[in-house]
Design an enzyme around this catalytic site. Sequence first.
Site, mmCIF file in Angstrom:
data_model
loop_
_atom_site.group_PDB
_atom_site.id
_atom_site.type_symbol
_atom_site.label_atom_id
_atom_site.label_comp_id
_atom_site.label_asym_id
_atom_site.label_seq_id
_atom_site.Cartn_x
_atom_site.Cartn_y
_atom_site.Cartn_z
ATOM 1 N N GLY A 148 0.815 -1.198 0.000
ATOM 2 C CA GLY A 148 0.000 0.000 0.000
ATOM 3 C C GLY A 148 0.847 1.246 0.000
ATOM 4 O O GLY A 148 2.073 1.190 -0.143
ATOM 5 N N MET A 172 1.462 3.194 2.471
ATOM 6 C CA MET A 172 2.241 3.399 3.690
ATOM 7 C C MET A 172 3.117 2.220 4.056
ATOM 8 O O MET A 172 3.860 2.282 5.031
ATOM 9 C CB MET A 172 1.300 3.717 4.846
ATOM 10 N N ASP A 230 -10.302 6.866 7.084
ATOM 11 C CA ASP A 230 -9.914 6.483 5.719
ATOM 12 C C ASP A 230 -10.782 5.324 5.223
ATOM 13 O O ASP A 230 -10.280 4.318 4.726
ATOM 14 C CB ASP A 230 -8.435 6.089 5.685
#
Length: 515
Positions: free
Chosen positions: A258, A260, A376
């Site tokens: 992803g 992050m 999120d």
Amino acid sequence: MPANQYHDKIVLIGVTAPHETAFHSTPLGDMPSVFVLAHTLTSLLNQDFFRVPNWALGLQTSAFILVVAYLGFLLPTLKRRHAVIVSAGLLIALALLYFSLLNQGWLVHLMPILLLVPCGHLGLEIKRGLVAYQDAFRLHPDAVESNRLLGLAFQGQGHLDLAFEKFHLCPPDEAILGLFYNLALDYERKRQFRRAGAVYRYIISHNDQFRDVQQRQERLYRLRKPRLPRNHFSDWLVDLHEKPVLGRYQIEKPLGKGAMGVVYLGRDSKLNRLVAIKTLPLSEDFEAEQLQEATIRFFREAAAAGRLRHPHIVSIYDAGEEQDLAYISMEFFKGGHLVPYTQPNNLLPISTVIDIIIHVAEALDYAHSQGIVHRDIKPANIMYNPATNQIKITDFGIARITDSNRTKTGAIYGTPSYMSPENLAGKALDGRTDLFSLGVMLYQLLTGKLPFEGESLATLMFKIANEPHLDMLSIRTDVPPCLKKRVDTALEKVPENRYQSGAEFASALRDCGQA
């Protein structure tokens, strides 16, 4: 006495009566002052005295450095017999030098340095005796077995440094070197390459042909890097064909990547269960002065999310940090995310979409009641198993972990297409921001399009904050009117006009589904 007896002589006149003058102690006995003066004057006239030369200090310094170097570096390496011979030779040489200089009338203070040789040698012998006694006790079969078992226990608990200390107390035979070898492998799996290299060097110092330690040492030099890249575990698996370890988790394979960090499939070595491990390279996202604050926030958010226990929320088991990599261990859910079902040619049935959103809304209602906002919500963070129709929300708290750094750099945490107007405005957020994002996701799952689109981030943000969303019936005509009304309510710009809780949103959708 006749006067001619004093011709060409120095005459000293003084008192010698015991009660009339002071007496001085000399090697020849007690003498009155005048006798001491007479002897002194005689020595001066006959040049019977010692002189301290200008080079005395240099000779003393050189002799001191020589003795210290011998005692500190050469003597410990010599065997006992050779050490006695060399020390005696050095002592005799210094004594001969000292007395030969005296014989020539030169006074150089070498006696303290000369005495340093036997004192240093004696001290080393005492130390060797103590070490020999300790070794005799340490190498006793019972002590060796105790240290071996303690080392294995520490190694099993992940305390590798303590295990090394215990193994180091054992005689380095083949069996113990095998334990060191396994310990080095554990260091490698934990990516502690310097410690692994130190263990390999210890093995090589006792047996340089032991297994493949030479090859592993060379590979460590090639692979050792000052910082870990984001895909480090993938490179490690390819290069060494071995499974690394994070904390107590053995990495099995990567599951995905992803924005992050990377998600891996891991196995809990204590509970023998599969887990998902999300890694976050905080040291790459934050400057040195911000790293400590980010690490504290990481563990705080992970602890808060770890308290959530709901059937539709992925459970967080553990959080930790190794070197420059933070990680979160969470429940492994068999299935994928909802992103594939946002494509126009791969939409789920409307009834299935409603069920999914109801479950998500109820899970969010629970999280909001615990004071936790996801921030999120999007299809990528909703796990779905079509075989069982199970869903789970993942990544609670992850978006907020890097909030500080991203805000300072002018970026927006979260995913802009799913963000609420108040989030874009930088206002204080509550659970209603998640419900807006859930409304965007519901719109997308029903139509295959986002309710707000723009050619640039600025255009997108303006539309979310100011313009109404595109009527979903213009994209998909078979959406029930009641469902359209629920989506419109969820996408209201003003939080007070939306659903005020996830339970209210779920109830409204359930009523629409029954209708």
